[in-house]
Design an enzyme around this catalytic site. Sequence first.
Site, PDB file in Angstrom:
ATOM      1  N   GLU A  55      29.871  42.690  26.457  1.00  0.00           N
ATOM      2  CA  GLU A  55      30.866  44.064  27.136  1.00  0.00           C
ATOM      3  C   GLU A  55      32.027  44.156  26.330  1.00  0.00           C
ATOM      4  OE1 GLU A  55      29.522  41.662  28.387  1.00  0.00           O
ATOM      5  OE2 GLU A  55      28.928  41.893  30.695  1.00  0.00           O
ATOM      6  N   CYS A  79      29.808  39.053  33.747  1.00  0.00           N
ATOM      7  CA  CYS A  79      30.239  37.871  34.572  1.00  0.00           C
ATOM      8  C   CYS A  79      31.421  38.137  35.121  1.00  0.00           C
ATOM      9  CB  CYS A  79      30.356  36.891  33.352  1.00  0.00           C
ATOM     10  SG  CYS A  79      31.728  37.033  32.206  1.00  0.00           S
ATOM     11  N   ALA A 166      -8.698   7.596  15.517  1.00  0.00           N
ATOM     12  CA  ALA A 166      -9.982   6.721  15.307  1.00  0.00           C
ATOM     13  C   ALA A 166      -9.128   5.391  15.486  1.00  0.00           C
ATOM     14  CB  ALA A 166     -10.370   6.983  14.131  1.00  0.00           C
ATOM     15  N   ASP A 203       1.912   9.819  10.113  1.00  0.00           N
ATOM     16  CA  ASP A 203       1.030  11.092   9.644  1.00  0.00           C
ATOM     17  C   ASP A 203       2.007  11.649   8.631  1.00  0.00           C
ATOM     18  OD1 ASP A 203      -0.548  10.344  11.644  1.00  0.00           O
ATOM     19  OD2 ASP A 203      -0.004  11.836  13.022  1.00  0.00           O
ATOM     20  N   ARG A 210       4.285  27.021  10.495  1.00  0.00           N
ATOM     21  CA  ARG A 210       3.576  27.954   9.381  1.00  0.00           C
ATOM     22  C   ARG A 210       2.145  28.553   9.394  1.00  0.00           C
ATOM     23  NH1 ARG A 210       3.383  22.357   8.740  1.00  0.00           N
ATOM     24  NH2 ARG A 210       1.358  21.602   8.019  1.00  0.00           N
ATOM     25  N   GLY A 271       3.157  10.823  19.084  1.00  0.00           N
ATOM     26  CA  GLY A 271       2.208  10.306  19.538  1.00  0.00           C
ATOM     27  C   GLY A 271       1.941  10.056  20.878  1.00  0.00           C
ATOM     28  N   ALA A 277       5.692   8.780  27.553  1.00  0.00           N
ATOM     29  CA  ALA A 277       6.925   8.321  28.191  1.00  0.00           C
ATOM     30  C   ALA A 277       7.716   9.562  28.511  1.00  0.00           C
ATOM     31  CB  ALA A 277       8.067   7.899  26.789  1.00  0.00           C
TER      32      ALA A 277
HETATM   33  C1  RP5 Z   1       0.946  16.525  14.848  1.00  0.00           C
HETATM   34  O1  RP5 Z   1       1.571  17.134  13.920  1.00  0.00           O
HETATM   35  C2  RP5 Z   1       0.156  15.422  14.589  1.00  0.00           C
HETATM   36  O2  RP5 Z   1       0.670  14.304  15.097  1.00  0.00           O
HETATM   37  C3  RP5 Z   1       0.338  15.355  13.037  1.00  0.00           C
HETATM   38  O3  RP5 Z   1       0.918  14.208  12.639  1.00  0.00           O
HETATM   39  C4  RP5 Z   1       1.410  16.599  12.846  1.00  0.00           C
HETATM   40  C5  RP5 Z   1       1.035  17.448  11.725  1.00  0.00           C
HETATM   41  O4  RP5 Z   1       2.077  18.154  11.465  1.00  0.00           O
HETATM   42  P1  RP5 Z   1       2.202  18.930  10.123  1.00  0.00           P
HETATM   43  O5  RP5 Z   1       2.419  18.059   8.976  1.00  0.00           O
HETATM   44  O6  RP5 Z   1       0.949  19.840   9.957  1.00  0.00           O
HETATM   45  O7  RP5 Z   1       3.524  19.731  10.282  1.00  0.00           O
HETATM   46  O8  RP5 Z   1       0.016  17.491  15.725  1.00  0.00           O
END
Ligand code: RP5
Length: 344
Positions: A55, A79, A166, A203, A210, A271, A277
């Site tokens: 405003e 406000c 796995a 990972d 994306r 993970g 947690a």
């Molecule tokens: C999570 O995203 C999984 O734990 C995997 O490690 C991760 C992959 O992320 P990008 O590399 O595709 O961004 O689902």
Amino acid sequence: MAASSAERQAMSRALALALRGPRGVNPQVGAILLDADGTVLAEGWHRGAGTAHAEVDALSKLDAGAARGATAIVTLEPCNHTGRTGPCAQALIDAGVARVVYALDDPGALSGGGAERLRGAGVEVEAGVETEAAQALLESWFTVQRLGRPEITVKWAQSLDGRAAADDGSSQWITGPASRADVHRRRASADAIIVGTGTAIADDPALTARDGDTLFPTQPVPVVIGAREVPADAALRRHPREPLFYSGPDLHDIVADLRDRGMHSLFIEGGPTLASAFLAAGLADRVLAYVAPVLLGGSRVALNDIGVASITEARRLVVDEWVPLGDDLLAVARLADAPQAQTK
Ligand code: RP5
């Protein structure tokens, strides 16, 4: 007096202006000043904490006295609070605004009450215009107001027998392309995407949102929690947003810090230790479980200790949607004991 069509139109425009401001500690708000014929005199929007409210931004574009008798269209109740800036209700009164039309009441304990102040000064006030669109715009900000923390979604992918990997730790990919595309769309609307150091190291995720190789225009901030060092060449260090690292503190402190950085929605991507947690700490409003028709057996379960010792303590979910994604099935569910689930 109900809002005119010019006022409703101006409200739609004000909502578009609001989007120009950043999502942050303060709400995104837009404002428009109209003269008695419904002609736009000035437009304004809020550019973030410490800067002029919408405003006041609109008023600042007019010469002194030019807003006398005008109508102010605002996406949120003006406000009534003196913080880093003065109360907008008073600024509108001082400028001689005759009528205020706004979409949603301000739920803030400190900032609410602007409508009352305006009415007390003889200003005509009309509330509840274009509420649905305004609600959609401010949903996550309202969540922060209600809960005192960002909305938290815990996401995991699992085999039909409840495994997240796995036995050798490999997990790419349990689910199919439709599920992964769905995850990316949801990542794009989160403010932060959070993983534990275990996942970051095992990972090497990019943690971007994306479509194929194309980044979505909005990207969540990557956040890594845990004591282990993430390698200097980790993919997430090349993320367009600067990553945040937390090594020791309590999850509640981390969530509070992310809130203080202006984040409204957190996406927990694993993970199992980190997801568990957050659930155990009561820091989860929503669960996204992507279930794939594959069996992995073994010990790498999707969740471990979430504080449930006996079936009487099971964390019940309210499923909003079961979404088929290729051969997979996504459960979109709320924790029945989350504060949000009870207010919906
Ligand atoms: C999570 O995203 C999984 O734990 C995997 O490690 C991760 C992959 O992320 P990008 O590399 O595709 O961004 O689902």
